[in-house]
Design a protein around this motif. Structure first.
Motif, PDB file in Angstrom:
ATOM      1  N   GLU A 206       0.808  -1.226   0.000  1.00 29.93           N
ATOM      2  CA  GLU A 206       0.000   0.000   0.000  1.00 29.93           C
ATOM      3  C   GLU A 206       0.837   1.269   0.000  1.00 29.93           C
ATOM      4  OE1 GLU A 206       0.812  -0.607   4.424  1.00 29.93           O
ATOM      5  OE2 GLU A 206       0.566  -1.860   2.636  1.00 29.93           O
ATOM      6  N   ALA A 207       2.160   1.120   0.136  1.00 30.14           N
ATOM      7  CA  ALA A 207       3.031   2.284   0.306  1.00 30.14           C
ATOM      8  C   ALA A 207       3.983   2.439  -0.868  1.00 30.14           C
ATOM      9  CB  ALA A 207       3.824   2.147   1.601  1.00 30.14           C
ATOM     10  N   GLY A 208       4.635   3.602  -0.913  1.00 27.69           N
ATOM     11  CA  GLY A 208       5.701   3.802  -1.889  1.00 27.69           C
ATOM     12  C   GLY A 208       5.510   5.017  -2.750  1.00 27.69           C
ATOM     13  N   ALA A 256       2.663   3.801   4.828  1.00 27.13           N
ATOM     14  CA  ALA A 256       2.539   2.388   5.184  1.00 27.13           C
ATOM     15  C   ALA A 256       1.823   2.273   6.521  1.00 27.13           C
ATOM     16  CB  ALA A 256       3.912   1.742   5.287  1.00 27.13           C
ATOM     17  N   SER A 257       1.206   1.157   6.733  1.00 24.76           N
ATOM     18  CA  SER A 257       0.572   0.866   8.021  1.00 24.76           C
ATOM     19  C   SER A 257       1.492  -0.048   8.830  1.00 24.76           C
ATOM     20  CB  SER A 257      -0.791   0.212   7.792  1.00 24.76           C
ATOM     21  OG  SER A 257      -0.657  -0.937   6.975  1.00 24.76           O
ATOM     22  N   ASN A 258       1.018  -0.504   9.978  1.00 24.19           N
ATOM     23  CA  ASN A 258       1.719  -1.518  10.777  1.00 24.19           C
ATOM     24  C   ASN A 258       3.077  -1.054  11.310  1.00 24.19           C
ATOM     25  OD1 ASN A 258      -0.395  -3.391  10.264  1.00 24.19           O
ATOM     26  ND2 ASN A 258       0.548  -3.892   8.303  1.00 24.19           N
ATOM     27  N   GLY A 259       3.189   0.222  11.653  1.00 28.18           N
ATOM     28  CA  GLY A 259       4.385   0.696  12.335  1.00 28.18           C
ATOM     29  C   GLY A 259       5.661   0.621  11.524  1.00 28.18           C
ATOM     30  N   ILE A 260       5.602   1.013  10.258  1.00 32.64           N
ATOM     31  CA  ILE A 260       6.757   0.925   9.362  1.00 32.64           C
ATOM     32  C   ILE A 260       7.299   2.316   9.054  1.00 32.64           C
ATOM     33  CG2 ILE A 260       7.463   0.327   7.010  1.00 32.64           C
ATOM     34  CD1 ILE A 260       5.630  -2.099   7.206  1.00 32.64           C
ATOM     35  N   ASP A 261       8.633   2.469   9.154  1.00 25.70           N
ATOM     36  CA  ASP A 261       9.336   3.696   8.786  1.00 25.70           C
ATOM     37  C   ASP A 261       9.892   3.562   7.367  1.00 25.70           C
ATOM     38  OD1 ASP A 261       9.950   5.449  11.438  1.00 25.70           O
ATOM     39  OD2 ASP A 261       9.971   3.314  11.938  1.00 25.70           O
TER      40      ASP A 261
END
Length: 316
Positions: A206-208, A256-261
């Motif tokens: 979902e990220a990027g 991003a979800s779920n605590g991602i840096d």
């Protein structure tokens, strides 16, 4: 969206017209290109990320010692949540999770480097490699002395980017970085690195980085998992210089979800402050151009840059 990838060795071969034409097609059609095989690129990227992680782990009070003094015209150093861009509804949304560390590349007396962590060495080594590589591309696509641009007079301005993980408090902005165009001539990038609880992980689906392809509609996610690929996209001043032959790349970065840096690095190519262009680009209708142009219809790079900063710096 699949990234067009061209081998660096093919690009530096002046006789390889196929590679040069592929570069033109990628930047004209999609607005982004990947370059493979740049010596030591992944090695330098990873060294930079390790230093960036160490720096961002410092207490905020320590990092803020290196904050820019914007009211004095100072732009170098660390800051968090300092920009805003319009969202899909046309509302201004602050990039509240985006931290940056700005510095000139090559090194400059205005740069302010942290004492607690050696960010300087890997930052400059990565930045100088991207800067050198991008000038090869600019020469191929004709942003060079043929249109009055001396490549050895371009300057590099780099940005360490740390996109903080989502916490208990956040705003409704779905983007780490809101949709926008870079205002400079050209931009070099490294593929992003993601971490969860200190462990490197793959890019979440979902990220990027999303771009709006020049020849397409809407945003498309760029497939950039290969850490050995250097990325380049076009800035607005490059569009002005080329009279719309190449167009600036509209882009954003999704959270991003779920605590991602997320960690990234951007190198912006700037013209000399007093460099003037009188363009036939559609960007001459932009308020930044209309309100800053001279009586002859030209605008300097510093005027364009200052107007861009004024537009996207958040206000209280």
């Amino acid at each position: 969206m699949k990234l067009d990838i061209i081998a660096y060795q093919d690009l530096i071969d002046a006789a390889n017209l196929v590679a040069h034409q592929s570069l033109e097609r990628a930047l004209l059609g999609k607005g982004i290109v990947g370059i493979s095989g740049v010596p030591r690129f992944e090695e330098r990227s990873r060294a930079y990320v390790e230093a960036a992680v160490r720096f961002t782990a410092l207490e905020e009070s320590l990092k803020n010692k290196y904050a820019p003094k914007r009211d004095e015209g100072d732009t170098e150093g660390y800051e968090l949540g300092a920009e805003w861009f319009k969202d899909e509804a046309g509302e201004w949304a602050i990039d509240d999770k985006k931290a940056s560390f700005y510095a000139h590349v090559p090194d400059h007396h205005d740069n302010k480097w942290p004492q607690e962590v050696d960010l300087k060495s890997p930052y400059l080594e990565l930045g100088e490699l991207i800067f050198k590589t991008g000038k090869v591309l600019l020469d191929i696509i004709g942003i060079n002395e043929k249109i009055g641009v001396q490549l050895d007079q371009l300057s590099g301005y780099a940005r360490m980017l740390h996109y903080h993980k989502e916490g208990e408090t956040t705003n409704a902005n779905p983007n780490w970085c809101g949709e926008h165009y870079d205002h400079g001539v050209f931009t070099g990038l490294m593929p992003a690195y993601y971490f969860q609880d200190g462990v490197e992980v793959d890019e979440p689906i979902e990220a990027g980085l999303d771009i709006a392809p020049t020849n397409g509609e809407g945003f498309k996610k760029i497939e950039a998992a290969d850490k050995s690929i250097m990325l380049f996209q076009v800035g607005e001043f490059g569009q002005l210089l080329s009279n719309d032959r190449i167009r600036a790349t509209k882009h954003r970065v999704k959270k991003a979800s779920n605590g991602i840096d997320r960690y990234a690095f951007a190198l912006f190519y700037s013209a000399p402050n007093n460099f003037e262009v009188k363009s036939d680009s559609c960007l001459i209708e932009d308020a930044r151009y209309r309100q800053s142009q001279s009586s002859s219809g030209s605008i300097s790079y510093s005027q364009w840059e200052e107007a861009s900063f004024a537009r996207y710096r958040k206000t209280d």
